[in-house]
Enzyme design. Sequence first.
Site, PDB file in Angstrom:
ATOM      1  N   ARG A 144      -1.742   3.530   2.345  1.00 47.29           N
ATOM      2  CA  ARG A 144      -0.440   3.915   1.821  1.00 47.29           C
ATOM      3  C   ARG A 144      -0.018   2.892   0.767  1.00 47.29           C
ATOM      4  O   ARG A 144      -0.613   1.830   0.636  1.00 47.29           O
ATOM      5  CB  ARG A 144       0.599   3.984   2.936  1.00 47.29           C
ATOM      6  CG  ARG A 144       0.903   2.632   3.567  1.00 47.29           C
ATOM      7  CD  ARG A 144       2.003   2.708   4.611  1.00 47.29           C
ATOM      8  NE  ARG A 144       2.362   1.368   5.099  1.00 47.29           N
ATOM      9  CZ  ARG A 144       3.287   1.134   6.019  1.00 47.29           C
ATOM     10  NH1 ARG A 144       3.954   2.130   6.568  1.00 47.29           N
ATOM     11  NH2 ARG A 144       3.563  -0.098   6.388  1.00 47.29           N
ATOM     12  N   CYS A 148       1.166   2.565  -8.503  1.00 41.35           N
ATOM     13  CA  CYS A 148       1.747   1.660  -9.499  1.00 41.35           C
ATOM     14  C   CYS A 148       3.112   2.193  -9.925  1.00 41.35           C
ATOM     15  O   CYS A 148       3.230   3.348 -10.335  1.00 41.35           O
ATOM     16  CB  CYS A 148       0.815   1.569 -10.707  1.00 41.35           C
ATOM     17  SG  CYS A 148       1.553   0.789 -12.167  1.00 41.35           S
ATOM     18  N   ASN A 182       9.525   4.335   0.907  1.00 37.95           N
ATOM     19  CA  ASN A 182       9.461   3.606   2.177  1.00 37.95           C
ATOM     20  C   ASN A 182       8.922   2.204   1.941  1.00 37.95           C
ATOM     21  O   ASN A 182       7.833   2.037   1.390  1.00 37.95           O
ATOM     22  CB  ASN A 182       8.556   4.335   3.169  1.00 37.95           C
ATOM     23  CG  ASN A 182       8.541   3.689   4.541  1.00 37.95           C
ATOM     24  OD1 ASN A 182       9.458   3.889   5.349  1.00 37.95           O
ATOM     25  ND2 ASN A 182       7.523   2.886   4.825  1.00 37.95           N
ATOM     26  N   GLU A 183       9.717   1.211   2.322  1.00 37.91           N
ATOM     27  CA  GLU A 183       9.282  -0.192   2.319  1.00 37.91           C
ATOM     28  C   GLU A 183       8.604  -0.605   1.015  1.00 37.91           C
ATOM     29  O   GLU A 183       7.470  -1.093   0.988  1.00 37.91           O
ATOM     30  CB  GLU A 183       8.363  -0.471   3.504  1.00 37.91           C
ATOM     31  CG  GLU A 183       9.051  -0.316   4.845  1.00 37.91           C
ATOM     32  CD  GLU A 183       8.180  -0.695   6.024  1.00 37.91           C
ATOM     33  OE1 GLU A 183       8.723  -0.975   7.101  1.00 37.91           O
ATOM     34  OE2 GLU A 183       6.931  -0.701   5.884  1.00 37.91           O
ATOM     35  N   CYS A 191       1.192  -5.817  -9.289  1.00 41.22           N
ATOM     36  CA  CYS A 191       0.233  -4.857  -9.819  1.00 41.22           C
ATOM     37  C   CYS A 191      -0.252  -5.355 -11.180  1.00 41.22           C
ATOM     38  O   CYS A 191       0.544  -5.855 -11.981  1.00 41.22           O
ATOM     39  CB  CYS A 191       0.874  -3.475  -9.944  1.00 41.22           C
ATOM     40  SG  CYS A 191      -0.240  -2.203 -10.600  1.00 41.22           S
ATOM     41  N   CYS A 196       1.140  -1.449 -16.105  1.00 43.48           N
ATOM     42  CA  CYS A 196       2.027  -2.600 -15.931  1.00 43.48           C
ATOM     43  C   CYS A 196       1.909  -3.568 -17.099  1.00 43.48           C
ATOM     44  O   CYS A 196       2.909  -4.163 -17.518  1.00 43.48           O
ATOM     45  CB  CYS A 196       1.709  -3.310 -14.606  1.00 43.48           C
ATOM     46  SG  CYS A 196       2.426  -2.472 -13.165  1.00 43.48           S
ATOM     47  N   GLU A 334      14.445   1.249  11.217  1.00 42.18           N
ATOM     48  CA  GLU A 334      13.354   1.129  12.184  1.00 42.18           C
ATOM     49  C   GLU A 334      13.648  -0.058  13.087  1.00 42.18           C
ATOM     50  O   GLU A 334      13.621  -1.204  12.637  1.00 42.18           O
ATOM     51  CB  GLU A 334      12.015   0.935  11.477  1.00 42.18           C
ATOM     52  CG  GLU A 334      11.601   2.085  10.570  1.00 42.18           C
ATOM     53  CD  GLU A 334      10.250   1.847   9.903  1.00 42.18           C
ATOM     54  OE1 GLU A 334       9.528   0.912  10.348  1.00 42.18           O
ATOM     55  OE2 GLU A 334       9.915   2.576   8.956  1.00 42.18           O
ATOM     56  N   GLU A 382      -1.224   3.230  12.959  1.00 44.67           N
ATOM     57  CA  GLU A 382      -0.149   2.698  13.789  1.00 44.67           C
ATOM     58  C   GLU A 382      -0.212   3.208  15.230  1.00 44.67           C
ATOM     59  O   GLU A 382       0.801   3.324  15.907  1.00 44.67           O
ATOM     60  CB  GLU A 382       1.206   3.009  13.153  1.00 44.67           C
ATOM     61  CG  GLU A 382       1.400   2.244  11.862  1.00 44.67           C
ATOM     62  CD  GLU A 382       2.757   2.460  11.216  1.00 44.67           C
ATOM     63  OE1 GLU A 382       3.313   1.483  10.689  1.00 44.67           O
ATOM     64  OE2 GLU A 382       3.252   3.597  11.233  1.00 44.67           O
TER      65      GLU A 382
END
Length: 704
Positions: A144, A148, A182-183, A191, A196, A334, A382
């Site tokens: 996951r 970029c 997410n996160e 990167c 970039c 979470e 997980e």
Amino acid sequence: MVWKSLFHPPLSLARLLAVMAAISILESGGVNAQPNGRYGSFRFGVCYYPEQWLESYWEEDARRMQECGVNTVRLGEFGWALMEPREGHYDFSLFDRAIETLGRHGIKTIFGTPTAAPPKWLTHKYPEVLEVFETGRPADDQSRRQYCYNSAVYRRFSRKIVEALALHYRDNTNIIGWQIDNEMNNENRECFSESCRTAFRAWLRRKYNSLGELNTRWGTVVWSQSYSDWAQINLPFRTLAYHNPGLMLDFKRFISASATDYLNDQAEILRRYRPKDFLTHNGVFKNIDYYAFSRALDLYALDNYPTFEDSPRYSTGAKLTLVRGFSGHMMIMEQLTGPAGQTYLLRTPRPGEMRLWAMQAVAHGAEGMLHFRWRSARRGAEEYWYGVLDHDNVPRARFEEFKQEGRELQKIGPEVVGAKVVSEIAAINDFEAEWVFDYQFLTKEVNVGAVYNALFQAASEQRYNIDFVSPAADLSGYKLVFAPQMALMDKELAGRLQRFVEQGGTLVLSAHSAIKDRDNAFTAATIPIGLTKVFAVELDSVQTYQPPSAADNALRFDDGSEVPVHVFAEVVRPITARVIGQWGRDYLKDLPAATEQPFGKGKAIYYGSLFNLDAARYVIKRYAAEMRLKPLLADAPNQVEVTRRSKSGTDFCFLLNHGDTPATVNVGKGFTDLLSGEAATASLTLAPFDYRVLRHEQSAEEMR
């Protein structure tokens, strides 16, 4: 080879314009969230993954959740491959049915945009979307967060899936909010892609306008590094010696700006189609300035996993305090539920700790509490990260503790929502100053995060609330403010600090502060830059003690106290300041180490070392007593944490027993127990890992 073509592609005008468009608001802060009540009630629930389970589970899941008091789930954040199984073909039917099932049981949805995990068809057809490591190798796509931020292709597909979601659910009343991605920066903190590289050069051109300006402010004359063409500027790949500090700090700023702009892309779409929903993001990771990052959000969400620390009481409290300061509003997206791990496995919370740690988050300002996760995953990365239910779907002790927490929060949540943690003490947190130490770490003992942990612990031990605030924050509501390791100084910040002291505040500046300008460069100004008038001292010299430094020297104060040195031993030359501490030994013996200077209505204290726990304890004790700050509660055992939230003349006192033995707390009269609804006794005994939340109506005198 296909990868070689990615590293050196022809830079067409169309591609350059696409990249320029992608970074068009990198420094603007994006779409600001407005405080219009989008988030107004306490949310309790879980992270739910209907796509990982047979649909026959869903109805029972929703019934059990309702039994536990769940009113909210987060879902969808890793479901892109199901939502868009082929390019341009959208199918949200699985999530439609899941949201409807939950809704029948009174459970609302926070929808996670799925862009943290791109589908295989995207990464294989368009490999240029992948993050690139410093080695030049693209990230493998079998996990996951492998994308970029500055890939114009990825940005286009991200916008498309988010717009498709927002359009599809435009009128869905079961959705109340959105978690964007997410996160961010959890795994992809840097990167080195061609996208970039191009975006970094464009960002620098926007910031400096000319190469002459950049060369001057970076000091590229050193080591013959002057640039004559923008194309000569590269990302900081590994080099034989050391990179320019100006380049390294700007690279961090660029990463943060890229992440912020990527988030703002999605925020703008969601605001357009779902203007009444709240927006949030989750997690705290490196290389993001969260004060700027949070501007487009209604509140910020922490992913709270205390067992990453052996003794998490104070480090968790410090992180909660940090996150609360990003936007002034916080929830937990979470929360740890059981054993947790991926390739590793953390310890199992002891009975009661799950509830205790959840309530610690509420005590420090959380307006919502979602646990990770509903049921432990049977497959995938997980599978060791346990949820409310075990892999066999049988309710056991964690389920019962979760249900107890839900019942309790049904009583506590509606009472405390909107209540603020009111503090008289603050510490300024400058992400850019932290980034300076990321590269120029100086010694292995220099740890910015540990400084804030120490300040939080010292304040908590002495029963004071504390805030961590941005360098741009209004300080007028505080009485005692710490400025730790603030290496970077500018005229505006120096003026803000001066006004705080002039107006009656007490300011404590640590060593290695105000030594450089915002270009990460030393100047001709005397240190502390811009503040010599306020502190009435000048830095004379400094010794850098190598690890472990604590035994090498100590500050001896005028009241007989002694505090061990931490890394730096600065010798200051007082102009008019009064010396309150001297160095105790080594060749520095008896030289000035700490000073005090009245200025306007306030006072400026210069502390000639970095803060450690001993220093934080001493300084807070000394100046809180001098200013007659009132502790939250005078009589409580050390194992009990005391925190207070307040709103509209009502205080909510949280008593949290972090010990594995019972603890008795003398609270006095005038409190109501929120769980029982009855008057609390003057003396309360808390079971191990238990808590109480007490309500107190302020008197007219207390409200003044």
